[in-house]
Design a protein around this motif. Structure first.
Motif, PDB file in Angstrom:
ATOM      1  N   HIS A 161       0.795  -1.233   0.000  1.00 33.93           N
ATOM      2  CA  HIS A 161       0.000   0.000   0.000  1.00 33.93           C
ATOM      3  C   HIS A 161       0.828   1.284   0.000  1.00 33.93           C
ATOM      4  O   HIS A 161       0.323   2.322  -0.424  1.00 33.93           O
ATOM      5  CB  HIS A 161      -0.922   0.023   1.217  1.00 33.93           C
ATOM      6  N   PRO A 195      -9.725   2.508  -2.125  1.00 33.78           N
ATOM      7  CA  PRO A 195      -9.790   1.992  -0.759  1.00 33.78           C
ATOM      8  C   PRO A 195      -8.508   2.284   0.011  1.00 33.78           C
ATOM      9  O   PRO A 195      -7.424   2.380  -0.577  1.00 33.78           O
ATOM     10  CB  PRO A 195      -9.973   0.493  -0.970  1.00 33.78           C
ATOM     11  N   SER A 229      -7.385  -1.804   5.311  1.00 30.32           N
ATOM     12  CA  SER A 229      -8.525  -2.380   6.015  1.00 30.32           C
ATOM     13  C   SER A 229      -8.370  -2.139   7.517  1.00 30.32           C
ATOM     14  O   SER A 229      -7.276  -1.831   8.005  1.00 30.32           O
ATOM     15  CB  SER A 229      -8.614  -3.885   5.748  1.00 30.32           C
ATOM     16  N   ASP A 230      -9.470  -2.286   8.249  1.00 30.28           N
ATOM     17  CA  ASP A 230      -9.405  -2.119   9.704  1.00 30.28           C
ATOM     18  C   ASP A 230      -8.408  -3.087  10.326  1.00 30.28           C
ATOM     19  O   ASP A 230      -7.672  -2.721  11.256  1.00 30.28           O
ATOM     20  CB  ASP A 230     -10.790  -2.330  10.324  1.00 30.28           C
ATOM     21  N   ASP A 231      -8.374  -4.324   9.813  1.00 31.54           N
ATOM     22  CA  ASP A 231      -7.445  -5.318  10.366  1.00 31.54           C
ATOM     23  C   ASP A 231      -5.997  -4.914  10.106  1.00 31.54           C
ATOM     24  O   ASP A 231      -5.128  -5.095  10.973  1.00 31.54           O
ATOM     25  CB  ASP A 231      -7.716  -6.696   9.752  1.00 31.54           C
ATOM     26  N   GLU A 232      -5.724  -4.379   8.906  1.00 32.36           N
ATOM     27  CA  GLU A 232      -4.358  -3.950   8.591  1.00 32.36           C
ATOM     28  C   GLU A 232      -3.942  -2.778   9.471  1.00 32.36           C
ATOM     29  O   GLU A 232      -2.807  -2.733   9.985  1.00 32.36           O
ATOM     30  CB  GLU A 232      -4.265  -3.571   7.107  1.00 32.36           C
TER      31      GLU A 232
END
Length: 306
Positions: free
Chosen positions: A154, A217, A220-223
């Motif tokens: 990312h 995007p 993610s919340d988990d990342e």
């Protein structure tokens, strides 16, 4: 005893020793390399978010290369970017989760494969399954190996030398632990204090612009949670050792003023000569300039409304 052998025997012996340390080029195919790609490379280099479009999860994709061109040159390992990255002659050295990097023996296999013309070998390995994303054990700490693939997928596409935006924005690279923790101009990561870490505040959207810059995007919340845990637990290296605090380093915090000396709940220590500009009030978006104290808290030297 070697000193009693005839000189011709010594020469033959040395030649054999030298030969045994070299991987015969004609014996290496992609089938031999697929397990290494799978365990060391496809954590980052697989799927639509692979850095610079470089997927290393199949023979066809390795040959195809990245958006910048081929990474292997048939018969010429010396100019092949894949070899240069594995050896560290081009930066950042790969894999980004290293050290440890690939062994000399493993690199020699890649070298020999390219020298031999990059034969494919067994058809069954032409599309190896990518390795699953590294995750910490439920009872274990988060280490750099767990977050490096996220940063590679990312962030490193821009925050690297010759990234999508040319030079890395503000000179900040996210291509190794050393670069991620660098405080040469200012600290973006404060080990033990994720709320004070600009890296965390950017990916959560506390600070503007939210990162990655081409989102949504976004992560993610988990990342995000994994990176927050990593920083809060001391930004541990690949061996699990906590990183040292950049005591005295300058830093920058963007966010909402949530109290007299707090930003989004992050408590600040006002400096003796704190400068306050543009009369910010609670709820205003502000920029804080300050320094990292020995306990990991932030000494605010300037607060201004943005």
């Amino acid at each position: 005893m070697i000193d009693r052998l005839p000189i011709t025997s010594v020469c033959v012996l040395l030649a054999l020793v030298g030969w045994s340390a070299t991987v015969p080029a004609e014996s290496v195919t992609y089938a031999d390399l697929a397990p290494i790609f799978n365990t060391r490379c496809t954590l980052c280099h697989a799927g639509p978010s692979a850095p610079l479009g470089l997927a290393l999860d199949s023979y066809a994709n390795v040959i195809k290369g990245s958006t910048k061109g081929p990474v292997v040159r048939r018969g010429d390992p010396a100019v092949s970017e894949l070899i240069r990255r594995l050896k560290g002659s081009s930066q950042p050295r790969m894999p980004m989760t290293g050290p440890p990097f690939l062994s000399d023996e493993e690199i020699a296999k890649f070298d020999a494969w390219i020298q031999a013309g990059m034969p494919e070998g067994g058809v069954s390995v032409a599309a190896a399954e990518p390795a699953p994303t590294a995750l910490p054990r439920a009872d274990g700490p988060v280490i750099y190996t767990h977050v490096a693939p996220i940063l590679a997928r990312h962030c490193a596409k821009c925050h690297s030398d010759k990234g999508l935006m040319g030079a890395p924005p503000e000179g900040y690279r996210l291509t190794s632990l050393e670069h991620t923790l660098s405080s040469v101009d200012r600290a973006r990561v404060v080990p033990g204090n994720a709320a004070a870490s600009e890296l965390v505040r950017r990916i959560r959207g506390d600070a503007r612009p939210r990162m990655p810059f081409d989102g949504p995007p976004y992560l993610s919340d988990d990342e995000i949670d994994l990176i927050v845990r990593w920083v809060d637990e001391g930004a541990r290296d690949a061996q699990g050792n906590p990183s040292p605090l950049p005591v005295g380093a300058t830093l920058r915090v963007h966010g909402r003023l949530s109290g007299r000396w707090a930003v989004d709940g992050l408590q600040l220590q006002p400096a003796a000569r704190l400068r306050v500009d543009k009369s910010p009030v609670s709820g205003d978006y502000v920029e804080v300039r300050g320094r990292v104290l020995s306990d990991g808290t932030v000494e605010a030297e300037r607060i201004r409304r943005r």
